[in-house]
Design a protein around this motif. Structure first.
Motif, PDB file in Angstrom:
ATOM      1  N   HIS A 155       0.804  -1.214   0.000  1.00 25.41           N
ATOM      2  CA  HIS A 155       0.000   0.000   0.000  1.00 25.41           C
ATOM      3  C   HIS A 155       0.847   1.279   0.000  1.00 25.41           C
ATOM      4  CE1 HIS A 155      -3.512  -2.521   1.659  1.00 25.41           C
ATOM      5  NE2 HIS A 155      -3.725  -2.250   0.393  1.00 25.41           N
ATOM      6  N   ARG A 156       2.002   1.273   0.642  1.00 27.95           N
ATOM      7  CA  ARG A 156       2.815   2.491   0.679  1.00 27.95           C
ATOM      8  C   ARG A 156       3.239   2.905  -0.724  1.00 27.95           C
ATOM      9  NH1 ARG A 156       6.852   1.735   5.949  1.00 27.95           N
ATOM     10  NH2 ARG A 156       5.177   1.625   7.527  1.00 27.95           N
ATOM     11  N   THR A 157       3.712   1.938  -1.496  1.00 30.67           N
ATOM     12  CA  THR A 157       4.083   2.239  -2.880  1.00 30.67           C
ATOM     13  C   THR A 157       2.860   2.618  -3.694  1.00 30.67           C
ATOM     14  OG1 THR A 157       5.835   0.592  -2.688  1.00 30.67           O
ATOM     15  CG2 THR A 157       5.335   1.388  -4.890  1.00 30.67           C
ATOM     16  N   LEU A 158       1.752   1.942  -3.443  1.00 33.64           N
ATOM     17  CA  LEU A 158       0.513   2.237  -4.151  1.00 33.64           C
ATOM     18  C   LEU A 158       0.092   3.686  -3.941  1.00 33.64           C
ATOM     19  CD1 LEU A 158      -1.995   1.040  -5.727  1.00 33.64           C
ATOM     20  CD2 LEU A 158      -3.036   0.798  -3.472  1.00 33.64           C
ATOM     21  N   TYR A 159       0.110   4.152  -2.699  1.00 28.61           N
ATOM     22  CA  TYR A 159      -0.291   5.525  -2.414  1.00 28.61           C
ATOM     23  C   TYR A 159       0.656   6.523  -3.069  1.00 28.61           C
ATOM     24  CZ  TYR A 159      -3.148   3.242   1.164  1.00 28.61           C
ATOM     25  OH  TYR A 159      -4.042   2.436   1.821  1.00 28.61           O
ATOM     26  N   LEU A 160       1.928   6.153  -3.142  1.00 24.15           N
ATOM     27  CA  LEU A 160       2.897   7.045  -3.774  1.00 24.15           C
ATOM     28  C   LEU A 160       2.636   7.162  -5.273  1.00 24.15           C
ATOM     29  CD1 LEU A 160       5.387   8.816  -3.459  1.00 24.15           C
ATOM     30  CD2 LEU A 160       6.806   6.776  -3.726  1.00 24.15           C
ATOM     31  N   VAL A 161       2.351   6.037  -5.935  1.00 19.32           N
ATOM     32  CA  VAL A 161       2.100   6.096  -7.376  1.00 19.32           C
ATOM     33  C   VAL A 161       0.776   6.795  -7.663  1.00 19.32           C
ATOM     34  CG1 VAL A 161       0.956   3.854  -7.658  1.00 19.32           C
ATOM     35  CG2 VAL A 161       2.294   4.788  -9.523  1.00 19.32           C
ATOM     36  N   ILE A 162      -0.198   6.651  -6.775  1.00 19.51           N
ATOM     37  CA  ILE A 162      -1.455   7.384  -6.933  1.00 19.51           C
ATOM     38  C   ILE A 162      -1.206   8.889  -6.873  1.00 19.51           C
ATOM     39  CG2 ILE A 162      -3.616   7.950  -5.745  1.00 19.51           C
ATOM     40  CD1 ILE A 162      -3.876   4.975  -5.068  1.00 19.51           C
ATOM     41  N   ALA A 163      -0.300   9.283  -5.983  1.00 22.80           N
ATOM     42  CA  ALA A 163      -0.007  10.710  -5.827  1.00 22.80           C
ATOM     43  C   ALA A 163       0.954  11.236  -6.879  1.00 22.80           C
ATOM     44  CB  ALA A 163       0.575  10.950  -4.438  1.00 22.80           C
ATOM     45  N   VAL A 190     -14.772  -5.450 -17.702  1.00 28.51           N
ATOM     46  CA  VAL A 190     -13.736  -5.807 -16.728  1.00 28.51           C
ATOM     47  C   VAL A 190     -13.950  -5.068 -15.410  1.00 28.51           C
ATOM     48  CG1 VAL A 190     -11.263  -5.618 -16.244  1.00 28.51           C
ATOM     49  CG2 VAL A 190     -12.036  -6.278 -18.521  1.00 28.51           C
ATOM     50  N   HIS A 191     -13.748  -5.767 -14.308  1.00 28.23           N
ATOM     51  CA  HIS A 191     -13.668  -5.129 -12.995  1.00 28.23           C
ATOM     52  C   HIS A 191     -12.613  -5.874 -12.188  1.00 28.23           C
ATOM     53  CE1 HIS A 191     -15.814  -3.666  -9.072  1.00 28.23           C
ATOM     54  NE2 HIS A 191     -14.665  -3.050  -9.295  1.00 28.23           N
ATOM     55  N   LEU A 192     -11.460  -5.245 -12.019  1.00 27.44           N
ATOM     56  CA  LEU A 192     -10.389  -5.868 -11.264  1.00 27.44           C
ATOM     57  C   LEU A 192     -10.580  -5.607  -9.770  1.00 27.44           C
ATOM     58  CD1 LEU A 192      -7.242  -5.092 -13.433  1.00 27.44           C
ATOM     59  CD2 LEU A 192      -8.876  -6.980 -13.617  1.00 27.44           C
ATOM     60  N   ASP A 193     -10.066  -6.512  -8.973  1.00 31.70           N
ATOM     61  CA  ASP A 193     -10.168  -6.369  -7.532  1.00 31.70           C
ATOM     62  C   ASP A 193      -9.493  -5.073  -7.085  1.00 31.70           C
ATOM     63  OD1 ASP A 193     -11.047  -7.447  -5.039  1.00 31.70           O
ATOM     64  OD2 ASP A 193      -8.968  -7.955  -4.569  1.00 31.70           O
ATOM     65  N   ALA A 194     -10.043  -4.446  -6.062  1.00 26.90           N
ATOM     66  CA  ALA A 194      -9.488  -3.188  -5.560  1.00 26.90           C
ATOM     67  C   ALA A 194      -8.226  -3.445  -4.748  1.00 26.90           C
ATOM     68  CB  ALA A 194     -10.523  -2.463  -4.708  1.00 26.90           C
ATOM     69  N   PRO A 195      -7.180  -2.626  -4.937  1.00 25.35           N
ATOM     70  CA  PRO A 195      -5.950  -2.815  -4.167  1.00 25.35           C
ATOM     71  C   PRO A 195      -5.989  -2.174  -2.783  1.00 25.35           C
ATOM     72  CG  PRO A 195      -5.646  -1.043  -5.728  1.00 25.35           C
ATOM     73  CD  PRO A 195      -7.036  -1.585  -5.962  1.00 25.35           C
ATOM     74  N   GLY A 237     -13.908  -0.888 -18.437  1.00 20.32           N
ATOM     75  CA  GLY A 237     -14.342  -1.175 -17.082  1.00 20.32           C
ATOM     76  C   GLY A 237     -13.526  -0.460 -16.042  1.00 20.32           C
ATOM     77  N   ASP A 238     -13.691  -0.937 -14.817  1.00 21.25           N
ATOM     78  CA  ASP A 238     -12.994  -0.398 -13.660  1.00 21.25           C
ATOM     79  C   ASP A 238     -11.744  -1.254 -13.436  1.00 21.25           C
ATOM     80  OD1 ASP A 238     -12.083   0.462 -11.236  1.00 21.25           O
ATOM     81  OD2 ASP A 238     -13.924   0.053 -10.122  1.00 21.25           O
ATOM     82  N   PHE A 239     -10.604  -0.745 -13.852  1.00 25.81           N
ATOM     83  CA  PHE A 239      -9.347  -1.470 -13.719  1.00 25.81           C
ATOM     84  C   PHE A 239      -8.711  -1.268 -12.344  1.00 25.81           C
ATOM     85  CE2 PHE A 239     -10.041  -1.342 -18.209  1.00 25.81           C
ATOM     86  CZ  PHE A 239      -9.350  -2.402 -18.763  1.00 25.81           C
ATOM     87  N   ASN A 240      -9.283  -0.354 -11.553  1.00 27.05           N
ATOM     88  CA  ASN A 240      -8.687  -0.009 -10.260  1.00 27.05           C
ATOM     89  C   ASN A 240      -7.198   0.290 -10.412  1.00 27.05           C
ATOM     90  OD1 ASN A 240     -10.488   0.154  -7.946  1.00 27.05           O
ATOM     91  ND2 ASN A 240     -11.072  -1.947  -8.468  1.00 27.05           N
ATOM     92  N   SER A 241      -6.850   0.936 -11.507  1.00 25.00           N
ATOM     93  CA  SER A 241      -5.460   1.260 -11.832  1.00 25.00           C
ATOM     94  C   SER A 241      -5.431   2.574 -12.590  1.00 25.00           C
ATOM     95  CB  SER A 241      -4.827   0.175 -12.706  1.00 25.00           C
ATOM     96  OG  SER A 241      -4.970  -1.104 -12.145  1.00 25.00           O
ATOM     97  N   THR A 242      -4.392   3.346 -12.363  1.00 21.71           N
ATOM     98  CA  THR A 242      -4.191   4.581 -13.114  1.00 21.71           C
ATOM     99  C   THR A 242      -3.130   4.369 -14.182  1.00 21.71           C
ATOM    100  OG1 THR A 242      -2.398   5.485 -11.755  1.00 21.71           O
ATOM    101  CG2 THR A 242      -4.666   5.832 -10.964  1.00 21.71           C
ATOM    102  N   ILE A 243      -3.021   5.323 -15.083  1.00 18.79           N
ATOM    103  CA  ILE A 243      -2.038   5.209 -16.154  1.00 18.79           C
ATOM    104  C   ILE A 243      -0.616   5.336 -15.631  1.00 18.79           C
ATOM    105  CG2 ILE A 243      -3.666   6.051 -17.877  1.00 18.79           C
ATOM    106  CD1 ILE A 243      -2.182   8.741 -17.828  1.00 18.79           C
ATOM    107  N   ASP A 244      -0.458   5.774 -14.393  1.00 16.47           N
ATOM    108  CA  ASP A 244       0.870   5.890 -13.805  1.00 16.47           C
ATOM    109  C   ASP A 244       1.383   4.561 -13.268  1.00 16.47           C
ATOM    110  OD1 ASP A 244       1.117   8.911 -13.923  1.00 16.47           O
ATOM    111  OD2 ASP A 244      -0.742   8.685 -12.786  1.00 16.47           O
ATOM    112  N   MET A 245       0.526   3.546 -13.217  1.00 16.99           N
ATOM    113  CA  MET A 245       0.905   2.254 -12.653  1.00 16.99           C
ATOM    114  C   MET A 245       1.480   1.355 -13.741  1.00 16.99           C
ATOM    115  SD  MET A 245      -2.323   1.611 -10.098  1.00 16.99           S
ATOM    116  CE  MET A 245      -2.673   2.758  -8.754  1.00 16.99           C
TER     117      MET A 245
END
Length: 315
Positions: free
Chosen positions: A28-36, A194-199, A234-242
């Protein structure tokens, strides 16, 4: 010294934003960083101003170089691709319905005016009943659904005849594959809702498994489609930065927003007092070219609908 310290901190923030785009996301720490990261990128031009003000010219030059790199990786998302001139326009709408709570009348209203194909996520049995009561079958008489309780269901509604449909197992949530026959287009168009599981906020493992499996699924769909177009939404639960999301853009697949030159489509969260800050809903294309994307509010859900116009070659 104060300007130098602040400038270095801004440089470090922007460097982290760049580095995390190419790093795995173990937790999650890396995830929050890539989201930001898209917001942290703004630290680079800010660093130029601060360091130039403090006459720290070598560091200011480094900030200029970093800013140029960050701009360069964003530019392709704002450059429009020219479609095949002998193409047919197909409008695709994708929407996460928030446990099926999206207002069915409003959803039907938006779809009727803006879409030929509707890809729904978090489609519950009750939501199917609500959409039917709202008259969705009038404009979208064909459907391939896997409605499930809570957030697990997905579905496809179409103006065009569905010639084939199947459910794809092995994911945390449902996934539906279908093919539609569109006038003037030689090959049936393949669709995937598509709907991927939420991270987050729960454990990230399910998201990892879904993203690890999805490349093989989309490759199989491409192989089955042959020369035909493939539209995945769909909802990929992912941004283009990932990085795991961008790795899907292979084997001919493209992000519709990048093809259309529309940059980032922020779709989540859509039920707050502030505008959406994340783009986690996407449409991917293969053997087709998106020419426009936009987001639209639908009552009752925490996602904005993503509307895409895609030019599909006739041959």
């Amino acid at each position: 010294m104060i300007t130098a310290g602040l400038g270095v901190l801004l440089l470090l923030a922007a460097t982290a934003a760049l580095a995390v785009r190419y790093a795995p996301i173990p937790g999650h720490r890396t995830l929050y960083l890539v989201i930001a990261s898209p917001y942290l990128m703004l630290a680079a031009p800010a660093a130029i101003v601060v360091l130039a003000w403090g006459r720290r010219w070598p560091l200011a030059g480094l900030a200029c170089l970093l800013t140029a790199v960050l701009v360069a990786i964003q530019v392709p998302w704002f450059v429009r691709v020219t479609p095949d001139p002998s193409s047919v326009g197909v409008r695709v709408m994708t929407l996460n319905m928030l446990y099926g709570e999206a207002d069915p009348a409003d959803m039907v209203r938006v779809a009727e005016g803006s879409a030929d194909i509707l890809l729904a996520q978090e489609l519950t049995p009750e939501a199917v009943q609500g959409l039917s009561a709202a008259g969705i079958q009038k404009e979208f008489p064909y459907r391939a659904l896997d409605a499930r309780p809570s957030s697990a269901g997905v579905g496809i509604y179409s103006r065009y005849p569905i010639t084939y449909s199947t459910r794809i197992p092995g994911y945390m949530l449902a996934m539906v594959n279908a093919r539609v026959r569109i006038p003037r287009i030689t090959h049936d168009v393949s669709l995937l809702s598509v709907h991927l599981d939420a991270p987050w906020p729960r454990a990230i493992d399910g998201w990892h498994r879904d993203l690890a499996k999805l490349p093989s699924t989309v490759s199989e769909v491409a192989a089955q489609a042959g020369e035909g177009a493939v539209l995945i939404g769909g909802d990929f639960n992912s941004t283009i930065d990932m990085l795991p999301f961008r790795q899907l853009l292979a084997n001919g697949y493209q992000d519709a927003a990048r093809q259309a030159g529309s940059g980032r489509n922020f779709t989540y969260p859509a039920n707050k007092r502030y505008p959406p800050v994340l783009g986690i809903d996407h449409v991917l294309t293969r053997n087709a070219t998106a020419v426009s994307t936009e987001t639209v509010e639908v009552k009752g859900t925490d996602h904005r609908a993503l509307l895409t116009t895609i030019m599909v070659p006739t041959g």
